[in-house]
Design a protein around this motif. Structure first.
Motif, PDB file in Angstrom:
ATOM      1  N   VAL A 141       0.850  -1.183   0.000  1.00 44.86           N
ATOM      2  CA  VAL A 141       0.000   0.000   0.000  1.00 44.86           C
ATOM      3  C   VAL A 141       0.892   1.241   0.000  1.00 44.86           C
ATOM      4  O   VAL A 141       1.658   1.453   0.927  1.00 44.86           O
ATOM      5  CB  VAL A 141      -0.929   0.016   1.227  1.00 44.86           C
ATOM      6  CG1 VAL A 141      -1.816   1.238   1.203  1.00 44.86           C
ATOM      7  CG2 VAL A 141      -1.764  -1.253   1.262  1.00 44.86           C
ATOM      8  N   TYR A 200      -2.155   8.853  -4.648  1.00 45.99           N
ATOM      9  CA  TYR A 200      -3.408   8.423  -5.252  1.00 45.99           C
ATOM     10  C   TYR A 200      -4.310   9.598  -5.626  1.00 45.99           C
ATOM     11  O   TYR A 200      -4.468  10.539  -4.843  1.00 45.99           O
ATOM     12  CB  TYR A 200      -4.184   7.531  -4.270  1.00 45.99           C
ATOM     13  CG  TYR A 200      -3.584   6.168  -4.069  1.00 45.99           C
ATOM     14  CD1 TYR A 200      -3.994   5.089  -4.837  1.00 45.99           C
ATOM     15  CD2 TYR A 200      -2.607   5.956  -3.105  1.00 45.99           C
ATOM     16  CE1 TYR A 200      -3.452   3.830  -4.658  1.00 45.99           C
ATOM     17  CE2 TYR A 200      -2.050   4.701  -2.920  1.00 45.99           C
ATOM     18  CZ  TYR A 200      -2.478   3.637  -3.699  1.00 45.99           C
ATOM     19  OH  TYR A 200      -1.924   2.399  -3.516  1.00 45.99           O
ATOM     20  N   TYR A 253      -6.839  11.311  -2.304  1.00 45.26           N
ATOM     21  CA  TYR A 253      -7.110  10.076  -1.584  1.00 45.26           C
ATOM     22  C   TYR A 253      -8.259  10.226  -0.584  1.00 45.26           C
ATOM     23  O   TYR A 253      -9.009   9.289  -0.333  1.00 45.26           O
ATOM     24  CB  TYR A 253      -5.834   9.651  -0.855  1.00 45.26           C
ATOM     25  CG  TYR A 253      -5.903   8.314  -0.151  1.00 45.26           C
ATOM     26  CD1 TYR A 253      -5.729   7.121  -0.850  1.00 45.26           C
ATOM     27  CD2 TYR A 253      -6.112   8.243   1.220  1.00 45.26           C
ATOM     28  CE1 TYR A 253      -5.768   5.896  -0.204  1.00 45.26           C
ATOM     29  CE2 TYR A 253      -6.148   7.016   1.877  1.00 45.26           C
ATOM     30  CZ  TYR A 253      -5.987   5.851   1.159  1.00 45.26           C
ATOM     31  OH  TYR A 253      -6.033   4.641   1.797  1.00 45.26           O
ATOM     32  N   ARG A 261      -5.933   1.998 -11.536  1.00 43.07           N
ATOM     33  CA  ARG A 261      -6.830   1.168 -10.716  1.00 43.07           C
ATOM     34  C   ARG A 261      -8.268   1.405 -11.190  1.00 43.07           C
ATOM     35  O   ARG A 261      -8.875   2.439 -10.888  1.00 43.07           O
ATOM     36  CB  ARG A 261      -6.710   1.530  -9.224  1.00 43.07           C
ATOM     37  CG  ARG A 261      -5.290   1.453  -8.678  1.00 43.07           C
ATOM     38  CD  ARG A 261      -4.777   0.028  -8.615  1.00 43.07           C
ATOM     39  NE  ARG A 261      -3.462  -0.028  -8.008  1.00 43.07           N
ATOM     40  CZ  ARG A 261      -2.312  -0.011  -8.690  1.00 43.07           C
ATOM     41  NH1 ARG A 261      -2.332   0.090 -10.019  1.00 43.07           N
ATOM     42  NH2 ARG A 261      -1.157  -0.085  -8.052  1.00 43.07           N
ATOM     43  N   THR A 294     -11.988   0.557 -11.004  1.00 42.63           N
ATOM     44  CA  THR A 294     -12.926  -0.082 -10.078  1.00 42.63           C
ATOM     45  C   THR A 294     -13.969  -0.936 -10.796  1.00 42.63           C
ATOM     46  O   THR A 294     -14.695  -1.696 -10.146  1.00 42.63           O
ATOM     47  CB  THR A 294     -13.647   0.973  -9.207  1.00 42.63           C
ATOM     48  OG1 THR A 294     -14.236   1.973 -10.050  1.00 42.63           O
ATOM     49  CG2 THR A 294     -12.665   1.636  -8.262  1.00 42.63           C
ATOM     50  N   TYR A 342     -12.441   2.009  -4.036  1.00 37.42           N
ATOM     51  CA  TYR A 342     -11.071   1.506  -4.063  1.00 37.42           C
ATOM     52  C   TYR A 342     -10.527   1.324  -2.645  1.00 37.42           C
ATOM     53  O   TYR A 342      -9.899   0.313  -2.321  1.00 37.42           O
ATOM     54  CB  TYR A 342     -10.171   2.447  -4.862  1.00 37.42           C
ATOM     55  CG  TYR A 342      -8.718   2.106  -4.709  1.00 37.42           C
ATOM     56  CD1 TYR A 342      -8.160   1.017  -5.379  1.00 37.42           C
ATOM     57  CD2 TYR A 342      -7.903   2.837  -3.845  1.00 37.42           C
ATOM     58  CE1 TYR A 342      -6.838   0.677  -5.209  1.00 37.42           C
ATOM     59  CE2 TYR A 342      -6.579   2.498  -3.673  1.00 37.42           C
ATOM     60  CZ  TYR A 342      -6.048   1.424  -4.361  1.00 37.42           C
ATOM     61  OH  TYR A 342      -4.732   1.082  -4.178  1.00 37.42           O
ATOM     62  N   ARG A 343     -10.784   2.297  -1.790  1.00 38.13           N
ATOM     63  CA  ARG A 343     -10.244   2.242  -0.428  1.00 38.13           C
ATOM     64  C   ARG A 343     -10.846   1.104   0.393  1.00 38.13           C
ATOM     65  O   ARG A 343     -10.239   0.629   1.357  1.00 38.13           O
ATOM     66  CB  ARG A 343     -10.467   3.583   0.275  1.00 38.13           C
ATOM     67  CG  ARG A 343      -9.607   4.707  -0.297  1.00 38.13           C
ATOM     68  CD  ARG A 343      -9.813   6.015   0.425  1.00 38.13           C
ATOM     69  NE  ARG A 343      -9.444   5.921   1.838  1.00 38.13           N
ATOM     70  CZ  ARG A 343      -9.442   6.943   2.677  1.00 38.13           C
ATOM     71  NH1 ARG A 343      -9.785   8.151   2.245  1.00 38.13           N
ATOM     72  NH2 ARG A 343      -9.106   6.779   3.942  1.00 38.13           N
ATOM     73  N   GLU A 395      -8.488  -1.702  -0.689  1.00 32.73           N
ATOM     74  CA  GLU A 395      -7.140  -1.248  -1.056  1.00 32.73           C
ATOM     75  C   GLU A 395      -6.042  -2.242  -0.683  1.00 32.73           C
ATOM     76  O   GLU A 395      -5.218  -2.628  -1.519  1.00 32.73           O
ATOM     77  CB  GLU A 395      -6.859   0.110  -0.399  1.00 32.73           C
ATOM     78  CG  GLU A 395      -5.467   0.633  -0.647  1.00 32.73           C
ATOM     79  CD  GLU A 395      -5.238   1.952   0.074  1.00 32.73           C
ATOM     80  OE1 GLU A 395      -4.178   2.543  -0.159  1.00 32.73           O
ATOM     81  OE2 GLU A 395      -6.099   2.372   0.863  1.00 32.73           O
ATOM     82  N   GLU A 430      -4.063  -4.283  -3.560  1.00 33.04           N
ATOM     83  CA  GLU A 430      -2.662  -3.941  -3.791  1.00 33.04           C
ATOM     84  C   GLU A 430      -1.756  -5.141  -3.534  1.00 33.04           C
ATOM     85  O   GLU A 430      -0.749  -5.330  -4.219  1.00 33.04           O
ATOM     86  CB  GLU A 430      -2.234  -2.766  -2.901  1.00 33.04           C
ATOM     87  CG  GLU A 430      -2.846  -1.425  -3.294  1.00 33.04           C
ATOM     88  CD  GLU A 430      -2.405  -0.951  -4.670  1.00 33.04           C
ATOM     89  OE1 GLU A 430      -1.356  -1.416  -5.162  1.00 33.04           O
ATOM     90  OE2 GLU A 430      -3.106  -0.121  -5.257  1.00 33.04           O
TER      91      GLU A 430
END
Length: 318
Positions: A108, A114, A141, A216, A218, A270-271, A274, A278
């Motif tokens: 991460v 980000y 982010y 990334r 989603t 995404y979070r 994450e 990752e």
């Protein structure tokens, strides 16, 4: 006379002993340590310390090798975020142990690397079938807006697609030219991990291709679909993922989508996954070569090189 050199040596030894006593009094030299084992001193108190060519230090005529040090890679002020992350990782590994057990950095990356992006398009060309960029929003982010502008397409607008884009003729009065917007946006995206939903559409509108290992999407994260209880290999809409995983409604009403809301939603999704995502990527993607020192005067034009084109786009264009 024979006594001359002996007296001179005696005076020199006396001065040396006085100097040593002074250093011991100041606590800079242990009285129990032999001279040959003491560490080289730096500064005015060093007295007879001389640095010679070849990486050795001479103490009153005796050469003592410098202690070996693990030196981290040089870090230029213009180094890229990847270089900075690697630099910090090396420093951490040096503090934690020997070079044989160098620890790898966490998969991460730092939150400052980000951003999430979403673009809205309007129709140009014959019957408005061409899609051109009319608004672009970028959030960090934490979901804070760092860019949000209306953009004037290069061709005349035929269809505003207001029902989906939310763009009207009024918005174009404050719009900036496409080239100016493209330059501003690419500076933000450079060296970043870019999050988005069906993000290839946004890059296409920007006439830009971002490195795959820093993208990334989603709409293509199986972990998200699995968590939502949806088909793992399916491409699920942002609206559906937001409803299932965030319990929020987006893209409702007839006034069109909000690119800010969509970008923030993509980052939220995404979070959620994450760490797991990752970690999986770290095992599936090949290692990225070290980034060269970035020249701040360069732009993102080198990304137009076809080696940065996503494989799915290349295969579809053949």
């Amino acid at each position: 006379p024979p006594e001359g050199p002996r007296k001179k040596k005696s005076r020199k030894h006396q001065r040396f002993m006085e100097r040593r006593a002074l250093l011991e009094q100041k606590g800079l030299l242990s009285p129990h340590r032999r001279l040959g084992s003491q560490a080289p001193m730096v500064g005015p108190e060093a007295g007879g310390t001389l640095t010679e060519a070849g990486g050795t230090t001479a103490l009153y005529g005796r050469k003592v090798p410098k202690p070996k040090q693990v030196v981290s890679p040089s870090l230029s002020p213009s180094a890229s975020p990847d270089s900075i992350a690697r630099h910090h990782s090396v420093l951490l590994s040096q503090r934690n142990g020997s070079s044989k057990g160098v620890q790898t950095s966490s998969p991460v990356l730092r939150p400052g690397k980000y951003v999430a992006i979403d673009c809205e398009m309007v129709g140009t060309g014959p019957q408005g079938r061409l899609s051109e960029l009319a608004r672009c929003s970028v959030v960090n982010y934490d979901g804070d807006v760092i860019y949000d502008k209306y953009i004037l397409p290069e061709l005349p607008i035929v269809d505003y697609r207001t029902r989906w884009s939310g763009i009207t003729k009024q918005h174009m009065k404050s719009a900036i030219p496409f080239k100016a917007a493209q330059s501003e946006i690419l500076k933000i995206l450079k060296d970043k991990i870019v999050v988005g939903h069906a993000i290839h559409n946004d890059f296409q509108a920007l006439k830009y291709f971002h490195p795959k290992d820093r993208t990334r999407d989603t709409s293509r994260i199986p972990v998200l679909n699995q968590r939502a209880g949806l088909p793992i290999k399916g491409s699920v809409s942002l609206k559906s993922l937001a409803r299932h995983l965030l319990q929020k409604k987006i893209q409702v009403g007839c006034k069109g989508h909000s690119s800010v809301e969509d970008a923030q939603t993509a980052m939220e999704l995404y979070r959620l996954v994450e760490v797991k995502w990752e970690t999986e990527l770290a095992h599936s993607l090949p290692p990225r070569p070290p980034s060269p020192v970035t020249d701040p005067t360069t732009d993102g034009n080198h990304y137009m090189d076809d080696r940065y084109w996503p494989t799915d786009l290349m295969s579809s264009s053949l």
